[in-house]
Every structure is written in structure tokens, then in C-alpha cells.
Design an enzyme around this catalytic site. Sequence first.
Site, PDB file in Angstrom:
ATOM      1  N   LYS A 160       0.853  -1.188   0.000  1.00 36.94           N
ATOM      2  CA  LYS A 160       0.000   0.000   0.000  1.00 36.94           C
ATOM      3  C   LYS A 160       0.889   1.238   0.000  1.00 36.94           C
ATOM      4  CE  LYS A 160      -4.476   0.672   2.164  1.00 36.94           C
ATOM      5  NZ  LYS A 160      -5.221   0.546   3.417  1.00 36.94           N
TER       6      LYS A 160
HETATM    7  O1  G3P Z   1      -7.754   1.186   5.158  1.00 37.39           O
HETATM    8  C1  G3P Z   1      -8.118   2.436   4.711  1.00 37.39           C
HETATM    9  C2  G3P Z   1      -9.498   2.921   5.042  1.00 37.39           C
HETATM   10  O2  G3P Z   1     -10.448   1.931   4.814  1.00 37.39           O
HETATM   11  C3  G3P Z   1      -9.623   3.666   6.330  1.00 37.39           C
HETATM   12  O3  G3P Z   1     -10.945   3.868   6.735  1.00 37.39           O
HETATM   13  O4  G3P Z   1     -12.583   4.485   8.477  1.00 37.39           O
HETATM   14  O5  G3P Z   1     -10.174   5.135   8.771  1.00 37.39           O
HETATM   15  O6  G3P Z   1     -11.588   6.279   7.088  1.00 37.39           O
HETATM   16  P1  G3P Z   1     -11.340   5.002   7.833  1.00 37.39           P
END
Ligand code: G3P
Length: 215
Positions: free
Chosen positions: A83
Site C-alpha cells: 500500500k
Molecule cells: O484502510 C483504509 C481505510 O479503509 C480507512 O478507513 O474508516 O479510517 O476512514 P477510515
Amino acid sequence: MKFFIDTANIDEIRQAADIGVLDGVTTNPSLISKEKGKFEDIIRQICEIVDGPISAEVVATDAEGMVAEGRKLSEIHKNIVVKVPCTVDGLKATKKLSSDGIGVNMTLVFSPSQALLAAKAGAMFVSPFVGRLDDISHYGMQLVEQIVSIYNNYDYDTEVLVASVRNPLHLVDAAMMGAHVATMPFKVIEALVKHPLTDIGLKKFLEDWEKVKGR
Ligand code: G3P
């Protein structure tokens, strides 16, 4: 459509894998920070549980450092996808890693132009963060719609991985738009199956079956 779980929590990953519909896992430095143990050990453990793409994120911010970290991560397991954040250095690193046959998930994508660059750099996945856009009053799903149509226009191989999913409607919208993957926290996976009419219907069937059993 592929379902990934967005967590580094081994229990949640095991529970989701047990349901039988899990295709991969995404992690990020914040998710790793919530768990105990070494980063590489957590990733290795996840790879043993789920046979599919497992995203592990680099923390270097220069292209050279990202490539070095990415190569190291890719040696942990054949299913590792590196990533990389959507920056100029991130694009350079994506181009290099992808050319070397290492899968890249371009993360922190918030605009269609970023997604187009990710595809041109050869990313395996692009991760638009829909929930974080919703949080600042932008329609996150509109971005997914734009990316899907841009990618279709040019037949890019990069898969659209909808991230920062906060609720089941994000997933349904993503599926209707033809996004290839959605990555969800465990609580969203649980919410997908829940329907009060299913619970009420099942209760009634079982109650009625009691009357048949005595015959
Ligand atoms: O892994 C990346 C993403 O899905 C993060 O989500 O909930 O931290 O905005 P969030």
C-alpha cells in the site's frame, strides 16, 4: 465483487474468514497500531488465515524508501500487496514496484485525477476513501462512480477498491457502480447480513415447527 476486511485484528479476520465470503485484507498504520506485536508478524499471521490479497502499507515518504520497504514487505508472502500513498513519490514507487511485478494498492485517493494517475502508474488497486469524503460533506460514492467510468473508458486493469466504508449502503452503492472490491470493518460485514424481517420470520417458522414436531 470481492469483499476485503479492513482490520489488523486477528480475531475479526478469523471470524470474517469463517463466514466464507472473505477475499482479502487491508491494513494501514493506524489499524496496525491498535494491535499488539510486530508489524511483520501480524502481516504474516494474516497471510496464514486468508488466501487472497493482503495490503500492507509503507511508511517511508520518499520513492526510494517506499520501494525498499515495499520489496521487503513483498518478501513476507506472495499475497502481499504494497500500500502506497497517492503522492508524487508514491506514484514513482508504484511505477517501479509494479514494473518489478509487485502488486500496489494506491491509497489515500480522494480525486478522480489521483485515481487516473494510479492506473497509469500500474497500480493493482486504487483505494478511494469514501467515508472520509462524506465526513467533510463531499459525496464519497460520487468519486467511485467517476473512477469506475474513467477506468472503463480506457480499459485499465487497476481494480477499484472502495475503502473507508462506514455502512452497508456504501457497499450496495459500490456494487451497483461496478466497483471491483470493497474493504469493510468487521461491524459492516456483520451489518450486511442483518435484517429484522429475517429474525422475525425465522422466529415464527421455529415456533410453528414446534406444533408439527408433536404430531
Ligand atoms: O484502510 C483504509 C481505510 O479503509 C480507512 O478507513 O474508516 O479510517 O476512514 P477510515
